[in-house]
Design a protein around this motif. Sequence first.
Motif, PDB file in Angstrom:
ATOM      1  N   GLU A   1     132.703  -2.204   8.066  1.00  7.43           N
ATOM      2  CA  GLU A   1     133.364  -1.140   8.809  1.00  7.43           C
ATOM      3  C   GLU A   1     132.311  -0.168   9.325  1.00  7.43           C
ATOM      4  O   GLU A   1     131.642   0.513   8.550  1.00  7.43           O
ATOM      5  N   VAL A   2     132.175  -0.117  10.630  1.00  6.19           N
ATOM      6  CA  VAL A   2     131.177   0.783  11.210  1.00  6.19           C
ATOM      7  C   VAL A   2     131.882   1.964  11.861  1.00  6.19           C
ATOM      8  O   VAL A   2     133.093   1.961  12.032  1.00  6.19           O
ATOM      9  N   THR A   3     131.083   2.959  12.212  1.00  2.85           N
ATOM     10  CA  THR A   3     131.676   4.190  12.737  1.00  2.85           C
ATOM     11  C   THR A   3     132.386   3.952  14.059  1.00  2.85           C
ATOM     12  O   THR A   3     132.081   3.021  14.792  1.00  2.85           O
ATOM     13  N   GLN A   4     133.351   4.823  14.335  1.00  2.00           N
ATOM     14  CA  GLN A   4     133.944   4.894  15.665  1.00  2.00           C
ATOM     15  C   GLN A   4     133.089   5.870  16.460  1.00  2.00           C
ATOM     16  O   GLN A   4     132.346   6.659  15.882  1.00  2.00           O
ATOM     17  N   SER A   5     133.207   5.833  17.790  1.00  2.00           N
ATOM     18  CA  SER A   5     132.311   6.727  18.508  1.00  2.00           C
ATOM     19  C   SER A   5     132.830   7.182  19.851  1.00  2.00           C
ATOM     20  O   SER A   5     133.766   6.621  20.417  1.00  2.00           O
ATOM     21  N   ALA A   6     132.174   8.238  20.312  1.00  2.00           N
ATOM     22  CA  ALA A   6     132.442   8.776  21.643  1.00  2.00           C
ATOM     23  C   ALA A   6     131.115   8.860  22.378  1.00  2.00           C
ATOM     24  O   ALA A   6     130.048   8.871  21.753  1.00  2.00           O
ATOM     25  N   GLN A   7     131.191   8.922  23.687  1.00  2.00           N
ATOM     26  CA  GLN A   7     129.983   9.061  24.491  1.00  2.00           C
ATOM     27  C   GLN A   7     130.191  10.155  25.517  1.00  2.00           C
ATOM     28  O   GLN A   7     131.261  10.273  26.115  1.00  2.00           O
ATOM     29  N   LEU A   8     129.138  10.926  25.704  1.00  2.00           N
ATOM     30  CA  LEU A   8     129.215  12.062  26.626  1.00  2.00           C
ATOM     31  C   LEU A   8     128.408  11.751  27.884  1.00  2.00           C
ATOM     32  O   LEU A   8     127.239  11.367  27.809  1.00  2.00           O
ATOM     33  N   TYR A   9     129.053  11.939  29.027  1.00  2.00           N
ATOM     34  CA  TYR A   9     128.376  11.754  30.310  1.00  2.00           C
ATOM     35  C   TYR A   9     128.363  13.075  31.064  1.00  2.00           C
ATOM     36  O   TYR A   9     129.359  13.812  31.059  1.00  2.00           O
ATOM     37  N   ASP A  10     127.256  13.327  31.726  1.00  2.00           N
ATOM     38  CA  ASP A  10     127.177  14.459  32.653  1.00  2.00           C
ATOM     39  C   ASP A  10     127.778  14.005  33.976  1.00  2.00           C
ATOM     40  O   ASP A  10     127.331  12.996  34.540  1.00  2.00           O
ATOM     41  N   ILE A  11     128.782  14.710  34.477  1.00  2.00           N
ATOM     42  CA  ILE A  11     129.377  14.316  35.753  1.00  2.00           C
ATOM     43  C   ILE A  11     129.200  15.413  36.796  1.00  2.00           C
ATOM     44  O   ILE A  11     129.929  15.472  37.784  1.00  2.00           O
ATOM     45  N   SER A  12     128.227  16.305  36.554  1.00  2.00           N
ATOM     46  CA  SER A  12     128.061  17.406  37.512  1.00  2.00           C
ATOM     47  C   SER A  12     127.382  16.947  38.804  1.00  2.00           C
ATOM     48  O   SER A  12     127.517  17.582  39.834  1.00  2.00           O
ATOM     49  N   GLY A  13     126.659  15.825  38.741  1.00  2.00           N
ATOM     50  CA  GLY A  13     125.983  15.341  39.948  1.00  2.00           C
ATOM     51  C   GLY A  13     126.747  14.217  40.626  1.00  2.00           C
ATOM     52  O   GLY A  13     127.885  13.917  40.264  1.00  2.00           O
ATOM     53  N   ASP A  14     126.124  13.604  41.620  1.00  4.76           N
ATOM     54  CA  ASP A  14     126.762  12.487  42.326  1.00  4.76           C
ATOM     55  C   ASP A  14     126.923  11.296  41.409  1.00  4.76           C
ATOM     56  O   ASP A  14     127.916  10.582  41.462  1.00  4.76           O
TER      57      ASP A  14
END
Lengths: 654, 202
Positions: A472-485
């Motif tokens: 059983e491994v961790t669940q996860s989230a990912q963060l993206y910068d969407i301020s640019g093109d």
Amino acid sequence: MKNIFKISIGFLMVAIAFTSCNDGKSSKSNSALSSSAAEKVYVAPGEHDEFYAFISGGFSGQLSVYGLPSGRLFKVIPVFSQDPEKAYGYNEETKPMLNTSHGFVPWDDAHHPDISQTAGEIDGRWVFINGNNTPRIAKVDLTTFETTEIIEVPNSAGNHSSSFVTENTEYVVAGTRFSVPVPQRDMSIKDYKGNFKGALSFISVDPEDGRMDIKFQILMPGFNYDLSHPGRGKSHGWFFFTTYNTEEANSLLEVNASQNDKDFIAAINWKIIEDYVNKGGGEKMATNYAHNIYDEETHTATSTMKKEVVVVDPTKVPGAVYLLPTPKSPHGCDVDPTGEYIVGNGKLSANLTVHSFTKMQDAIKNKKFDGDAYGIPILKFEDVLAGSVEQPGLGPLHTEFDGKGNAYTTFFISSEVVKWKLGTWEVVDRQPCYYSVGHLMIPGGNSQKPFGKYVVAMNKITKDRYLPTGPEVTQSAQLYDISGDKMELLLDFPTIGEPHYAAGCPADLIKPKSKKIFKLEENKHKYAVKSEADTKVTRNGNEVHIYMSMIRSHFAPDNIEGVKVGDKVYFHVTNLEQDYDVPHGVSMIGANTSELLIMPGQTETFVWEPKQVGVWPFYCTDFCSALHQEMQGYVRVSPASSNIELSWSLGDDF
Amino acid sequence: MKKSNIIMLIAAILPLGLFLFPLWKITLEAPQYPTPLGMYIHINDFSDANPHDIKNINLMNHYVGMKYIPDAIPEFKIFPAGILITTVIGLLIAFKGNYKWFLGWFILMLVLSAAGMYDFYLWEHDYGHNLDPKAILKFTNPDGTQMGFQPPMFGSKDILNFKAHSYPRLGALFLALGIACSFVAYIVGKKFHKKHLFMKKD
């Protein structure tokens, strides 16, 4: 200082390594000179994040509070599951919160948090979240970050197309994923088709105290109602639900519910139905469901069983419900900030379907129907279609918006986030997710005013992304910068449980209102003490009530005698502190429950049923002060036949 | 009414500001207190700078055996009475007296204020040094004597993990201005008197 320097260099190296290893697609914006992912997510010690993110815990039953862009975890708010850390569901005060028509259900599957809104914008008062398994909607107060209300949803099963709020939080809406017999009865499963119903519940929210009440339930055909979102702006007053299994299969759904080319988005004009119900429409159906309320002044929850709900047959309210054909088994049902576009994320479809609210209204006006389903008019696909995003990826699940004319859709199978333009339907960027992304979240993404700076993708699989922890491994989230093109992946961070969905908002909306302490003078708990002078121990038959206080660094009383085997001992413990961040804990050897973690000014209760003669210690479980280790006491337990009188003391032996 | 008497009238009234504004403030800073603990000293009361500060100061101080800050002290009756009486005297002087009386009031106020400060010092000293022999934490100075925790009378001082600040507030300013005004009244009155004498000689 030297270390900080070394770490910074380290970060820089990592950043360079990442950006330079980025495959052939790496563009100028990925160069280490113009941007550093590490810098963008770095929140210096003592500094605060720009956004709160409330990320659901899925099968953990809880709601986690994170900061963005750092991805730091601040708190896990217990909602539908018992939490021994905070005694939620263990102490006498919060046990009623988990009461249902099925009795005490100490777990649920928490899915879709949504923050309350005023005038179409996030107001930061409450977060609502649904329990999927034993249908419930919870409300978390954002001054205390505690669950203060849970309402069970009758006639529902698999409470999945929930818990989304309308533009002024008039309603929090809960739709059933599984259709069931309504009312429940003994019948053959094979008779599902045409007999089961799908209940869509509109739960009114009091604008002052947020009190929830089921205003009405719409009994829809027996499809699966998967997700929903409110109309906003021009489409305020409508609610949209995706459906699948319009085949009404009752077995092997993976095949049998995937046969129709098009399922539906159900468009509900709740204002018309509200009006109908206000005028006495609908039918009062006998039922049984729990309504649990936590009172901040008594620090105690009460559970009330309600016996009646108003149900509405949609065919009896003309103009209220329409079906919009949408390919194939759509999952997310998302409305853009203007309220014009309704995106049906057909998870088995090659294209992404977008409906137009304006065209829908025209079609309704001109009665361009394409038959009906159980008496509910079906609009023609071509008449409501605004456009399609052609071949954007595989397995579209959910879309959010940045408020600048762009939409971001997750693709589960091709494991990516795709950015596309509203109106032209052209794909402008795509970024991989690691792996198999479910939902995504832009702070304010379900409102008229998104804060289009970051998107958080919530993944279903992580495999090799982190240090392994066994099968059983961790669940996860990912963060993206969407301020640019172009989108830029900034950060991976682990989550508690499975992150089904999240809600986010600027920290400034919530931070100033966050409570520091509970005022002792406002404590109306039945067993509260306001000072050490009020502490006492009483007996009523075999029930012993200890009115105890705690303050740095002692309990009062801390020596208690006269308790007997077979007694039921209630420790009612009040934290007399009135200083920020000075909780105390308490636990008793052998108590068949959790510790208590009591905030300043609060009273909580645990029950101990001593089974053995002896002198048994209790102690403070939260390192509260320099003399924390001294914060302890003893209870003498005598045989059941003993006639030792109750006595209690503090500091007498000096 | 003569100019000097008007100034004296103002001088007599200004100390009443002590009933509106705090006299002094003691602030305690420590890393664990991003919002420092603080206590206002009024002419007739102690009050929290932020809610529950005095309770939290007491909780901190009990570790080193310091007494709880009392809810009321005899000074809370004596000081207001003193200010009221001196104000009445000041008013009488302003209406009836001459510049010599102004000087007398000025000296009286200086003496009383000094006495008040000394009283405050004595209380602070007792508060900081008269410690519970069963104190949880006992600290000694390098020379082996018992460490005291007396907050500064005026200025800033490090006390264990705290930095203590002690400064006058608006009420003290009103008092000081009142006293200063009486001296101004004296000077103005004296000049006027000399001029008057000179004119008489003519």
